[in-house]
Enzyme design. Sequence first.
Site, PDB file in Angstrom:
ATOM      1  N   PRO A 127      -1.835  17.171 -32.494  1.00 43.33           N
ATOM      2  CA  PRO A 127      -1.769  18.410 -31.395  1.00 43.33           C
ATOM      3  C   PRO A 127      -0.622  17.671 -30.152  1.00 43.33           C
ATOM      4  O   PRO A 127      -0.206  18.743 -29.778  1.00 43.33           O
ATOM      5  CB  PRO A 127      -3.555  18.609 -31.233  1.00 43.33           C
ATOM      6  N   GLY A 163      14.315  20.578 -34.332  1.00 48.35           N
ATOM      7  CA  GLY A 163      15.066  19.284 -34.972  1.00 48.35           C
ATOM      8  C   GLY A 163      15.564  19.414 -35.943  1.00 48.35           C
ATOM      9  O   GLY A 163      15.031  19.579 -37.124  1.00 48.35           O
ATOM     10  N   ASP A 164      16.919  18.738 -36.815  1.00 50.34           N
ATOM     11  CA  ASP A 164      17.476  18.137 -37.990  1.00 50.34           C
ATOM     12  C   ASP A 164      16.398  17.138 -38.196  1.00 50.34           C
ATOM     13  O   ASP A 164      15.813  17.126 -39.465  1.00 50.34           O
ATOM     14  CB  ASP A 164      18.639  17.707 -37.385  1.00 50.34           C
ATOM     15  N   CYS A 222      28.980  20.370 -32.551  1.00 51.53           N
ATOM     16  CA  CYS A 222      29.560  20.884 -33.858  1.00 51.53           C
ATOM     17  C   CYS A 222      31.428  21.281 -32.762  1.00 51.53           C
ATOM     18  O   CYS A 222      32.360  21.610 -33.920  1.00 51.53           O
ATOM     19  CB  CYS A 222      29.155  22.518 -33.641  1.00 51.53           C
ATOM     20  N   LYS A 240      32.028  52.212 -46.771  1.00 49.26           N
ATOM     21  CA  LYS A 240      30.879  51.793 -47.117  1.00 49.26           C
ATOM     22  C   LYS A 240      31.102  50.009 -47.198  1.00 49.26           C
ATOM     23  O   LYS A 240      32.275  49.420 -48.145  1.00 49.26           O
ATOM     24  CB  LYS A 240      31.313  52.318 -48.976  1.00 49.26           C
TER      25      LYS A 240
END
Length: 826
Positions: free
Chosen positions: A277, A283-284, A43, A436
């Site tokens: 199993p 993830g992506d 990122c 508010k």
Amino acid sequence: MAKYLIIGGVAGGATAAARLRRIDEKAEIIMFERGEHISYANCGLPYYIGGVIKEREKLLLQTPESFNKRLNVDVRVCNEVISIHPEDNKVSIKDLKTGKTYQETYDKLIVSPGAEPVKPPIEGFDLPEVFTLRNVNDTDKIKNFCDQKQPKRATVIGAGFIGLEMAENFHHIGLEVNIVEKACQVMTPVDFEIAAGVHQHIKEQNVGLYLSESVTKLEKVSSGIKVHLESGNSFETDVVILSVGVRPETSLIKDANLAIAPNGGIQVNDYLQTSNPDVYAVGDAIAFIHPITGQYCNTYLAGPANLQGRIVADNIVKGNKRKYKGALATAIAKVFDLTVASVGLNETQLKKNGIGYKANIIHGGSHAGYYPGAINLTLKLLFSPEDGKVLGAQAIGYDGIDKRIDMIASIMLKGGDIYDLQEIEQSYAPPYSSAKDPVNQAGFAAENIIEKKVNTIDWRELSNLDTSSVFLLDVRTKDEFSLGAIPNSINIDVDDLRNHINNIPKDKKIIIFCGVGLRGYIAARILMQNGFNDVYNLSGGLKIYQQATAVQSHIICNEDSSSQVTEIQTPTQKEHQMSNKEVKVIEVDACGLQCPGPILKLKQEVEKLDTGDRIKQIATDAGFKKDVQSWCNLTGNKLISLDAQKGVISALIEKGQSKEDCPVNGNVQLPKDKTLVVFSDDMDKALASFVIANGAAATGRKVTMFFTFWGLNTIKKRKKPRVKKDFMGFMFGKMMAAHSGKLNLSKMNMMGMGSIMMKKRMKAKNVDSLETLIQAAMDNGVEMMACQMSMDVMGVDASELLDGVKIGGVASYMEAADTANHNLFI
Ligand code: FAD
């Protein structure tokens, strides 16, 4: 001793490995990573390219060595898993440095291979100047290219989150940037009108934006790369980022004959187990059941990948105990100064899934308006009309966006509704919020819609509507109205509405709007409680309507870009230039005030100044940027500079002489428009005024005709709707000419004989009739404006006037007259 293998060493994989070790000290854990780096900050990659993150090391959160030392995980970088053999609990691996292949067995396998950038098969996409961005290697390549080749122009293809982050970062290092996007908007998780705010902001950065446009070819030319577009347009660039989307990496799973979900991701159950199993996936790359739609979906976000990694580790070691509840795709991005965030479903997704919804848009402050620095934000809420369940939210603004979307996301993750939003008890003090909060307000507004206290109409419905068939009521002040409104709207200030209730037709659909939606709501309540049933308030007000109906693309590159860049000086630059002169400058802070607050404040302050004095006003209402320009034009004050930074609009205005006092200067561009005040309803005078208007329009001048008192009779419809009038209005209606065909001559009328003779004579001499001239004037773009005050006095209703006639006050006329050099009174 259990043996766990992990494919992929970044967000999902590294988290799972770390958690496994923390809960199973004895296990053997091997993590395979195809690339050279593990656990890096994807990122942060765009920000390193843009020089915002300066040190490359900061992106590398762990090295194979540090990870091994701390967690005793056998990290094998540059080792690619090339196949999975679920029947034997084995994987085959290729050591990318030696080229050797080998196998490892497992008790449990975690697959976290991520998603790969899509590269459409388009000519030129393989040129060395074209990059995708997924990992540290890609980042190094782009950064080295920029350092060595010093590109001047960058093109980003695809305007998703990563594309826009790259556009911003290229712009940050001084490149001229163009963005090309196939869709009609950027950032598809948000709806069009929210994205429209991003489009306008991108324009303000002088970044090119090509929407509804796709690249057909990239061609190497001597001066760079030529970008060919589907429309036939083209421009040149030096570097290209391809960010048209990603797709889950599923080849290993497919080859192992494990299940793939209908949407193309790795199918997992509630415990994040694949169809085998012993094989888990995170993830992506995975497809999970969406908490609202109940359908398989993907999310390409770091938060869910990390959470899934932790859940999987727990389920592997402790048995399948923890279910994954799915993700709502809560996402946020910085686009230059702006922040855009979303959670849940947008309108397109709701429609696609057949989920009924209602939407409302509110504008609030990042914190209390009276505390310095408050900036407006826009919040859109989508909710179920039946039970108020929150289905999605989107927000755009400069401050406090993350907080609002996160508040809503946490309510949504618990399946909460709009009443939960009302009840969120947030920490409040003026520098942080309002008593508010906008999120509470969004909940209140949604309740009003569910309980049918108000009906809303959105900008798209209104823009597709024939506004002459409805009663379009602008409840802003006259001053605001004179600065621009939706065509065909009639202005009655909300504070004056009760006095004009009889002027509003009960047999027509009434659409109300104001600046942001609040006064519109109050007006709707007044009308609904006075027996008007078909009343709608424009959601998000004029602000959203104008944003969404404005031109969205910003095409700058086909022309000489230097001539395109209008250099807007900042107030500080201007002040610096004039520092030698003794000019009084007063500073006014109108931040936090909603429209019309900033303009009213400006008006009050300017009145206190002498000619030549200056006022530097800051405001956070986005509409102020346009309004201040119109207001200066209208009032004869001079806008010296205008600047917008991080949502704060700063205008430097010099108090002008009143226009009559202005000396005529040879350099001054004289006004050339024409205005006519049509007071009379004599047929000959009406004919003369339309002949002049058409003649002036034909010379390319803007012509405005202002119809007042008897003049209104010339622009009445022949077939008028029935309108309920008070006694005097009724009497006036009976006594006055009903429409242009009933006008009399000013002289020699002879009980109507004169006007009949005149019409015959005009026909014989091939002179157009008054009706033809009126139509021609409309076709020629002559602006016809009816005087609101005269209409009130004479009892003329807007619905009685010809379609296309605007209703205005004297301010609207004065604005037109100000730019006119001929002003006729007939
Ligand atoms: P990844 O983190 O991509 O890790 C997968 C790893 O598996 C890769 O390193 C790959 O080399 C490896 N691999 C694949 N196949 C094999 C194999 N056969 N053998 C061995 N190794 C293999 N998300 C946000 O929430 N917010 C942001 O601001 C944000 N910004 C982003 C910016 C960029 C530029 C990028 C690229 C992504 C961004 N993301 C962001 C998305 C986020 O990084 C991902 O959602 C997250 O990293 C997904 O984790 P993952 O483990 O599924 O995949």
